[in-house]
Design a protein around this motif. Structure first.
Motif, PDB file in Angstrom:
ATOM      1  N   VAL A  59     -10.052 -65.282 -57.016  1.00  0.00           N
ATOM      2  CA  VAL A  59     -11.142 -64.327 -56.758  1.00  0.00           C
ATOM      3  C   VAL A  59     -11.390 -63.491 -58.019  1.00  0.00           C
ATOM      4  O   VAL A  59     -12.540 -63.207 -58.361  1.00  0.00           O
ATOM      5  N   ASP A  60     -10.308 -63.149 -58.736  1.00  0.00           N
ATOM      6  CA  ASP A  60     -10.454 -62.439 -60.013  1.00  0.00           C
ATOM      7  C   ASP A  60     -11.307 -63.243 -60.990  1.00  0.00           C
ATOM      8  O   ASP A  60     -12.034 -62.687 -61.809  1.00  0.00           O
ATOM      9  N   ASN A  61     -11.207 -64.577 -60.893  1.00  0.00           N
ATOM     10  CA  ASN A  61     -11.985 -65.451 -61.792  1.00  0.00           C
ATOM     11  C   ASN A  61     -13.409 -65.685 -61.319  1.00  0.00           C
ATOM     12  O   ASN A  61     -14.105 -66.562 -61.824  1.00  0.00           O
ATOM     13  N   HIS A  72     -15.048 -75.325 -62.961  1.00  0.00           N
ATOM     14  CA  HIS A  72     -16.307 -76.020 -63.241  1.00  0.00           C
ATOM     15  C   HIS A  72     -17.495 -75.338 -62.565  1.00  0.00           C
ATOM     16  O   HIS A  72     -18.478 -75.996 -62.200  1.00  0.00           O
ATOM     17  N   ASN A  73     -17.362 -74.024 -62.386  1.00  0.00           N
ATOM     18  CA  ASN A  73     -18.474 -73.194 -61.902  1.00  0.00           C
ATOM     19  C   ASN A  73     -18.937 -73.488 -60.482  1.00  0.00           C
ATOM     20  O   ASN A  73     -20.071 -73.166 -60.131  1.00  0.00           O
ATOM     21  N   VAL A  74     -18.094 -74.102 -59.681  1.00  0.00           N
ATOM     22  CA  VAL A  74     -18.398 -74.218 -58.251  1.00  0.00           C
ATOM     23  C   VAL A  74     -17.598 -73.088 -57.604  1.00  0.00           C
ATOM     24  O   VAL A  74     -16.377 -73.198 -57.429  1.00  0.00           O
ATOM     25  N   ILE A  75     -18.276 -71.974 -57.305  1.00  0.00           N
ATOM     26  CA  ILE A  75     -17.521 -70.754 -56.993  1.00  0.00           C
ATOM     27  C   ILE A  75     -17.643 -70.301 -55.533  1.00  0.00           C
ATOM     28  O   ILE A  75     -16.894 -69.444 -55.100  1.00  0.00           O
ATOM     29  N   ASN A  76     -18.577 -70.907 -54.791  1.00  0.00           N
ATOM     30  CA  ASN A  76     -18.749 -70.483 -53.411  1.00  0.00           C
ATOM     31  C   ASN A  76     -17.930 -71.412 -52.522  1.00  0.00           C
ATOM     32  O   ASN A  76     -18.357 -72.520 -52.206  1.00  0.00           O
ATOM     33  N   LEU A  77     -16.731 -70.976 -52.142  1.00  0.00           N
ATOM     34  CA  LEU A  77     -15.767 -71.896 -51.544  1.00  0.00           C
ATOM     35  C   LEU A  77     -15.287 -71.441 -50.168  1.00  0.00           C
ATOM     36  O   LEU A  77     -15.150 -70.246 -49.917  1.00  0.00           O
TER      37      LEU A  77
END
Ligand SMILES: Cc1ncc(COP(=O)(O)O)c(C=O)c1O
Length: 362
Positions: free
Chosen positions: A96-98, A72-77
């Motif tokens: 990470v590939d995604n 859902h495009n929350v990518i900074n984790l």
């Protein structure tokens, strides 16, 4: 409006947005980064709101939660749980590939080597924080000398980037006396300062010093060493947060709507919310949740489908079979984990907010 069938979870959206906004403002004014833990809401919808109000990233525990967020495009984790074993290494790689940017906590050489495998495969180093045990005695490295050793090991390992240190002082709220809580937070702050100075002395100055928890964040001006805070519960708050002086009852956004289904005696009623609905966390302040508007009542016991309510003063209970009450749960995170959705209440309207990362244990 037709009442949704009970029991179900309701979130007062304006209370949650106020909580999000206040925390973002406070961390900004104290120059701390904010990475809310998504373990409370388990919902990409709320993670996106937290980011929109200025959070620098979102924390997850398990990789399966991270996968839901990235979808859902929350990518900074930040991943606050050890990555151990080949299956997890493969999934971290895929994440990470995604497109995810993942920072991971490490407290063992096994955990470090897992990150090294991923970082080398990707050709981009994975950011690592040394996990420190500041007194909760769960995960984390206890002794400063061992912290320095781990930081040095990270720095020397290709595929991994040393970013700093992290801790979760869940123990600070075990004592419910306000002064004692502040004392524990100050002790933790001092521990972090000693470790930071030691690391600096060894040429391993931490860029990030991350501290977790809603209770610590409620006393944020005491956190003079941390550069980042990771509160989770603050978005909803709960009875445990109230008990530990981290929130007022008006700041609790999450309630369980539940119906009186039996009244076996004048002094005992039964709610259709037991441990399958509320979770069995507790007791807090003597009970299994706060019944809003009824300070004389206490949820004294739970079975799976029954909440047993008695009068604190052995008096008669005025509620009747069919009445609906709202209960602030003891522990918002474990309650939310039991439900596919919460109903977002915004004035007179209700909408469904899916808890897509619930039950994500892997
Ligand atoms: C590592 C870590 N960080 C942050 C949090 C958020 O803490 P709280 O729910 O008290 O806000 C938790 C909660 O369990 C945690 O385990």
């Amino acid at each position: 409006m037709q009442e949704t069938d009970t029991p179900y979870l309701v979130v007062d959206e304006s209370v949650s947005i106020n909580n999000i906004e206040r925390m973002a403002h406070r961390s900004r004014s104290l120059e701390k980064e904010l990475r809310p833990h998504s373990k409370t809401h388990k919902s990409p919808f709320w993670a996106q709101q937290q980011m929109a109000y200025g959070a620098d990233g979102v924390m997850v525990a398990k990789l399966s939660e991270a996968e839901v967020m990235v979808e859902h495009n929350v990518i900074n984790l930040s991943l606050g749980y050890p990555v151990i074993g080949p299956a997890k290494i493969e999934r971290l790689q895929a994440l990470v590939d995604n497109g995810a940017r993942v920072r991971v906590s490490v407290d063992s050489l096994e955990g470090l080597l897992a990150l090294a495998v991923v970082g080398r495969h990707l050709g981009t180093p994975i950011e690592a924080l040394v996990e420190i045990d500041t007194g909760m005695h769960r995960v984390g490295i206890l002794h400063p000398v061992d912290v320095v050793e781990m930081a040095r090991a990270i720095e020397k390992t290709p595929g991994v980037e040393y970013a700093g240190i992290t801790c979760f002082g869940g123990h600070v709220a075990q004592n419910l006396d306000r002064d004692q809580i502040i004392l524990k937070i100050r002790e933790e702050n001092q521990q972090l300062q000693i470790i930071r100075d030691f690391l600096r002395h060894e040429g391993l100055a931490p860029r990030i010093i991350s501290e977790g928890g809603t209770i610590a964040a409620a006393f944020m001006d005491e956190l003079t060493v941390a550069t980042e805070v990771r509160p989770g519960t603050y978005i909803y708050n709960d009875a445990a947060t109230i008990a530990a002086h981290g929130a007022a009852i008006e700041e609790c956004a999450l309630t369980v709507k539940t119906m009186v289904v039996s009244k076996p005696t004048l002094g005992r009623i039964i709610l259709d919310a037991g441990s399958k609905t509320l979770s069995s966390d507790g007791p807090v302040l003597g009970g299994y949740g706060i019944i809003k508007g009824h300070p004389d009542l206490i949820i004294s016991r739970l079975s799976e489908e029954h909440g047993i309510v008695e009068s604190r003063y052995q008096g008669k209970i005025s509620l009747a079979i069919g009445d609906i009450v709202e209960v602030i749960p003891n522990h918002a995170c474990t309650t939310v984990n039991l439900h596919h959705r919460v109903m977002g209440r915004k004035g007179p309207t209700m909408r469904e907010i899916r808890t897509l990362a619930r039950g994500c244990v892997q």
